[in-house]
Design a protein around this motif. Structure first.
Motif, PDB file in Angstrom:
ATOM      1  N   PRO A 162     -15.227   5.866  -2.911  1.00  0.00           N
ATOM      2  CA  PRO A 162     -13.826   5.882  -2.493  1.00  0.00           C
ATOM      3  C   PRO A 162     -13.571   6.888  -1.377  1.00  0.00           C
ATOM      4  O   PRO A 162     -14.087   8.014  -1.402  1.00  0.00           O
ATOM      5  CB  PRO A 162     -13.078   6.277  -3.776  1.00  0.00           C
ATOM      6  CG  PRO A 162     -14.014   5.962  -4.883  1.00  0.00           C
ATOM      7  CD  PRO A 162     -15.395   6.187  -4.346  1.00  0.00           C
ATOM      8  N   ALA A 163     -12.730   6.490  -0.420  1.00  0.00           N
ATOM      9  CA  ALA A 163     -12.422   7.352   0.722  1.00  0.00           C
ATOM     10  C   ALA A 163     -11.737   8.644   0.295  1.00  0.00           C
ATOM     11  O   ALA A 163     -11.878   9.680   0.954  1.00  0.00           O
ATOM     12  CB  ALA A 163     -11.540   6.589   1.709  1.00  0.00           C
ATOM     13  N   ARG A 164     -11.033   8.616  -0.837  1.00  0.00           N
ATOM     14  CA  ARG A 164     -10.296   9.811  -1.287  1.00  0.00           C
ATOM     15  C   ARG A 164     -11.220  10.995  -1.570  1.00  0.00           C
ATOM     16  O   ARG A 164     -10.789  12.153  -1.522  1.00  0.00           O
ATOM     17  CB  ARG A 164      -9.490   9.482  -2.545  1.00  0.00           C
ATOM     18  CG  ARG A 164     -10.329   9.023  -3.716  1.00  0.00           C
ATOM     19  CD  ARG A 164      -9.496   8.689  -4.949  1.00  0.00           C
ATOM     20  NE  ARG A 164     -10.296   8.061  -5.978  1.00  0.00           N
ATOM     21  CZ  ARG A 164     -11.085   8.721  -6.828  1.00  0.00           C
ATOM     22  NH1 ARG A 164     -11.159  10.041  -6.751  1.00  0.00           N
ATOM     23  NH2 ARG A 164     -11.776   8.073  -7.749  1.00  0.00           N
ATOM     24  N   LEU A 165     -12.495  10.722  -1.863  1.00  0.00           N
ATOM     25  CA  LEU A 165     -13.416  11.808  -2.217  1.00  0.00           C
ATOM     26  C   LEU A 165     -13.793  12.674  -1.028  1.00  0.00           C
ATOM     27  O   LEU A 165     -14.290  13.789  -1.216  1.00  0.00           O
ATOM     28  CB  LEU A 165     -14.681  11.233  -2.867  1.00  0.00           C
ATOM     29  CG  LEU A 165     -14.488  10.533  -4.211  1.00  0.00           C
ATOM     30  CD1 LEU A 165     -15.818  10.040  -4.755  1.00  0.00           C
ATOM     31  CD2 LEU A 165     -13.811  11.460  -5.219  1.00  0.00           C
ATOM     32  N   VAL A 166     -13.561  12.169   0.191  1.00  0.00           N
ATOM     33  CA  VAL A 166     -13.879  12.967   1.378  1.00  0.00           C
ATOM     34  C   VAL A 166     -12.666  13.074   2.302  1.00  0.00           C
ATOM     35  O   VAL A 166     -12.795  13.238   3.512  1.00  0.00           O
ATOM     36  CB  VAL A 166     -15.091  12.386   2.141  1.00  0.00           C
ATOM     37  CG1 VAL A 166     -16.351  12.525   1.314  1.00  0.00           C
ATOM     38  CG2 VAL A 166     -14.862  10.934   2.528  1.00  0.00           C
ATOM     39  N   ALA A 167     -11.475  12.993   1.710  1.00  0.00           N
ATOM     40  CA  ALA A 167     -10.255  13.118   2.501  1.00  0.00           C
ATOM     41  C   ALA A 167     -10.129  14.540   3.046  1.00  0.00           C
ATOM     42  O   ALA A 167     -10.478  15.517   2.378  1.00  0.00           O
ATOM     43  CB  ALA A 167      -9.041  12.769   1.646  1.00  0.00           C
ATOM     44  N   ALA A 168      -9.653  14.641   4.276  1.00  0.00           N
ATOM     45  CA  ALA A 168      -9.467  15.958   4.901  1.00  0.00           C
ATOM     46  C   ALA A 168      -8.224  16.645   4.319  1.00  0.00           C
ATOM     47  O   ALA A 168      -7.258  15.977   3.935  1.00  0.00           O
ATOM     48  CB  ALA A 168      -9.325  15.786   6.409  1.00  0.00           C
ATOM     49  N   SER A 211     -12.080  -0.493   5.446  1.00  0.00           N
ATOM     50  CA  SER A 211     -10.635  -0.306   5.326  1.00  0.00           C
ATOM     51  C   SER A 211     -10.011  -1.226   4.287  1.00  0.00           C
ATOM     52  O   SER A 211      -8.989  -0.889   3.680  1.00  0.00           O
ATOM     53  CB  SER A 211      -9.964  -0.532   6.691  1.00  0.00           C
ATOM     54  OG  SER A 211     -10.265  -1.822   7.194  1.00  0.00           O
ATOM     55  N   VAL A 212     -10.619  -2.385   4.050  1.00  0.00           N
ATOM     56  CA  VAL A 212     -10.053  -3.336   3.091  1.00  0.00           C
ATOM     57  C   VAL A 212     -10.090  -2.756   1.678  1.00  0.00           C
ATOM     58  O   VAL A 212      -9.106  -2.812   0.928  1.00  0.00           O
ATOM     59  CB  VAL A 212     -10.818  -4.677   3.139  1.00  0.00           C
ATOM     60  CG1 VAL A 212     -10.297  -5.624   2.047  1.00  0.00           C
ATOM     61  CG2 VAL A 212     -10.676  -5.311   4.507  1.00  0.00           C
ATOM     62  N   ASN A 213     -11.223  -2.164   1.316  1.00  0.00           N
ATOM     63  CA  ASN A 213     -11.391  -1.629  -0.034  1.00  0.00           C
ATOM     64  C   ASN A 213     -11.164  -0.123  -0.117  1.00  0.00           C
ATOM     65  O   ASN A 213     -11.320   0.463  -1.188  1.00  0.00           O
ATOM     66  CB  ASN A 213     -12.809  -1.942  -0.532  1.00  0.00           C
ATOM     67  CG  ASN A 213     -13.060  -3.429  -0.621  1.00  0.00           C
ATOM     68  OD1 ASN A 213     -12.265  -4.164  -1.197  1.00  0.00           O
ATOM     69  ND2 ASN A 213     -14.162  -3.880  -0.045  1.00  0.00           N
ATOM     70  N   LYS A 214     -10.811   0.503   1.011  1.00  0.00           N
ATOM     71  CA  LYS A 214     -10.608   1.950   1.080  1.00  0.00           C
ATOM     72  C   LYS A 214     -11.835   2.694   0.566  1.00  0.00           C
ATOM     73  O   LYS A 214     -11.754   3.599  -0.258  1.00  0.00           O
ATOM     74  CB  LYS A 214      -9.350   2.355   0.304  1.00  0.00           C
ATOM     75  CG  LYS A 214      -8.068   1.799   0.890  1.00  0.00           C
ATOM     76  CD  LYS A 214      -6.847   2.273   0.134  1.00  0.00           C
ATOM     77  CE  LYS A 214      -5.570   1.723   0.750  1.00  0.00           C
ATOM     78  NZ  LYS A 214      -4.357   2.159   0.030  1.00  0.00           N
ATOM     79  N   MET A 215     -12.979   2.251   1.059  1.00  0.00           N
ATOM     80  CA  MET A 215     -14.259   2.830   0.676  1.00  0.00           C
ATOM     81  C   MET A 215     -15.019   3.233   1.933  1.00  0.00           C
ATOM     82  O   MET A 215     -14.665   2.844   3.053  1.00  0.00           O
ATOM     83  CB  MET A 215     -15.103   1.805  -0.104  1.00  0.00           C
ATOM     84  CG  MET A 215     -14.436   1.196  -1.319  1.00  0.00           C
ATOM     85  SD  MET A 215     -14.558   2.242  -2.786  1.00  0.00           S
ATOM     86  CE  MET A 215     -16.241   1.888  -3.298  1.00  0.00           C
ATOM     87  N   CYS A 234     -19.758  -4.204  -2.055  1.00  0.00           N
ATOM     88  CA  CYS A 234     -20.331  -2.957  -2.563  1.00  0.00           C
ATOM     89  C   CYS A 234     -20.934  -3.136  -3.951  1.00  0.00           C
ATOM     90  O   CYS A 234     -21.951  -2.519  -4.283  1.00  0.00           O
ATOM     91  CB  CYS A 234     -19.265  -1.871  -2.606  1.00  0.00           C
ATOM     92  SG  CYS A 234     -18.757  -1.271  -0.965  1.00  0.00           S
ATOM     93  N   THR A 235     -20.323  -3.968  -4.766  1.00  0.00           N
ATOM     94  CA  THR A 235     -20.811  -4.178  -6.123  1.00  0.00           C
ATOM     95  C   THR A 235     -22.158  -4.897  -6.122  1.00  0.00           C
ATOM     96  O   THR A 235     -23.068  -4.545  -6.881  1.00  0.00           O
ATOM     97  CB  THR A 235     -19.799  -4.999  -6.943  1.00  0.00           C
ATOM     98  OG1 THR A 235     -18.530  -4.334  -6.935  1.00  0.00           O
ATOM     99  CG2 THR A 235     -20.270  -5.170  -8.368  1.00  0.00           C
ATOM    100  N   ALA A 236     -22.299  -5.863  -5.239  1.00  0.00           N
ATOM    101  CA  ALA A 236     -23.526  -6.653  -5.194  1.00  0.00           C
ATOM    102  C   ALA A 236     -24.649  -5.944  -4.448  1.00  0.00           C
ATOM    103  O   ALA A 236     -25.814  -6.309  -4.597  1.00  0.00           O
ATOM    104  CB  ALA A 236     -23.250  -8.007  -4.540  1.00  0.00           C
ATOM    105  N   GLU A 237     -24.303  -4.968  -3.624  1.00  0.00           N
ATOM    106  CA  GLU A 237     -25.297  -4.275  -2.804  1.00  0.00           C
ATOM    107  C   GLU A 237     -25.259  -2.774  -3.078  1.00  0.00           C
ATOM    108  O   GLU A 237     -24.624  -2.012  -2.357  1.00  0.00           O
ATOM    109  CB  GLU A 237     -25.034  -4.542  -1.306  1.00  0.00           C
ATOM    110  CG  GLU A 237     -25.027  -6.009  -0.914  1.00  0.00           C
ATOM    111  CD  GLU A 237     -26.410  -6.640  -1.011  1.00  0.00           C
ATOM    112  OE1 GLU A 237     -27.391  -5.911  -1.221  1.00  0.00           O
ATOM    113  OE2 GLU A 237     -26.506  -7.873  -0.872  1.00  0.00           O
TER     114      GLU A 237
END
Length: 222
Positions: free
Chosen positions: A178-184, A149-153, A168-171
């Protein structure tokens, strides 16, 4: 004098030879490319059955109101040929972990079994392997993603991935996107004889799942 005539009269011959050589090189490259894309020695002969299994597993997810979509190799197949890749023996469906609580996961397994499947949970990698109970070849893999939720990912679930931290960048193994790619609500697109949910903006999700290779040809090398 005779040598000069031979050389001066031979330019047309050498031009034709160079043209023929160029044609042979190009033809060889085209044939090699086509053989790689066909990849007949790796074709999975039960693609229709596998796509049917994916559709029926998706119906169970729909009943439980769990958001899911085609991902990984199955999404490549949908984007390129509107069905699962011919050489793949599994279909990958990604599922939001925030909706699949422990109780709902139990219901998911129960409903899948009632629909004629056997479901095996891999808590380490955060996925559910779903097989036909009657032995029909092919695997439907439900891959869970958890929210950040912090990074909206969203990022891969499972205790193996949770142990990697939250960067996410380091791992890159977290496969964050991004959460927007699977938004309902997700749109449904052709997948074999059926229609399955797909992420927004088509291949945009693949840029996050395959950051080093998303722009390449998705067919394997034989």
């Amino acid at each position: 004098m005779k040598m000069w005539r031979l050389l001066s009269g031979g330019w047309g011959f050498w031009v034709r030879m160079l043209a023929l050589l160029w044609f042979l090189i190009v033809a060889g490259l085209v044939i090699s490319r086509l053989s790689q894309r066909t990849c007949s020695k790796r074709l999975f002969p039960h693609r229709d059955d596998l796509e049917s299994s994916a559709q029926e597993a998706g119906l169970v997810l729909d009943v439980l109101q769990l958001r899911y979509w085609l991902c990984y190799g199955s999404l490549w197949g949908q984007l390129h040929e509107r069905r699962n890749p011919a050489w793949e023996s599994d279909v990958e469906l990604c599922v939001l972990r925030e909706q699949a609580t422990d109780d709902r996961q139990d219901s998911l397994v129960t409903q899948l079994e009632a629909a004629g499947f056997t479901a095996e949970l891999d808590a380490r990698r955060g996925l559910l392997d779903v097989y036909r109970s009657d032995g029909t070849p092919g695997l439907v893999q439900l891959i869970f993603f958890a929210p950040d939720s912090v990074n909206k990912m969203y990022r891969r679930d499972g205790w193996l991935h949770r142990s990697l931290g939250a960067d996410c960048t380091a791992e890159p193994e977290l496969h964050c996107f991004p959460a927007r790619l699977v938004a309902a609500p997700l749109k449904r697109r052709a997948f074999g004889h059926y229609e399955m949910p797909v992420p927004w903006v088509g291949f945009e999700l693949q840029k996050y799942l395959y950051p080093d290779s998303w722009y390449r040809d998705y067919a394997p090398s034989c």
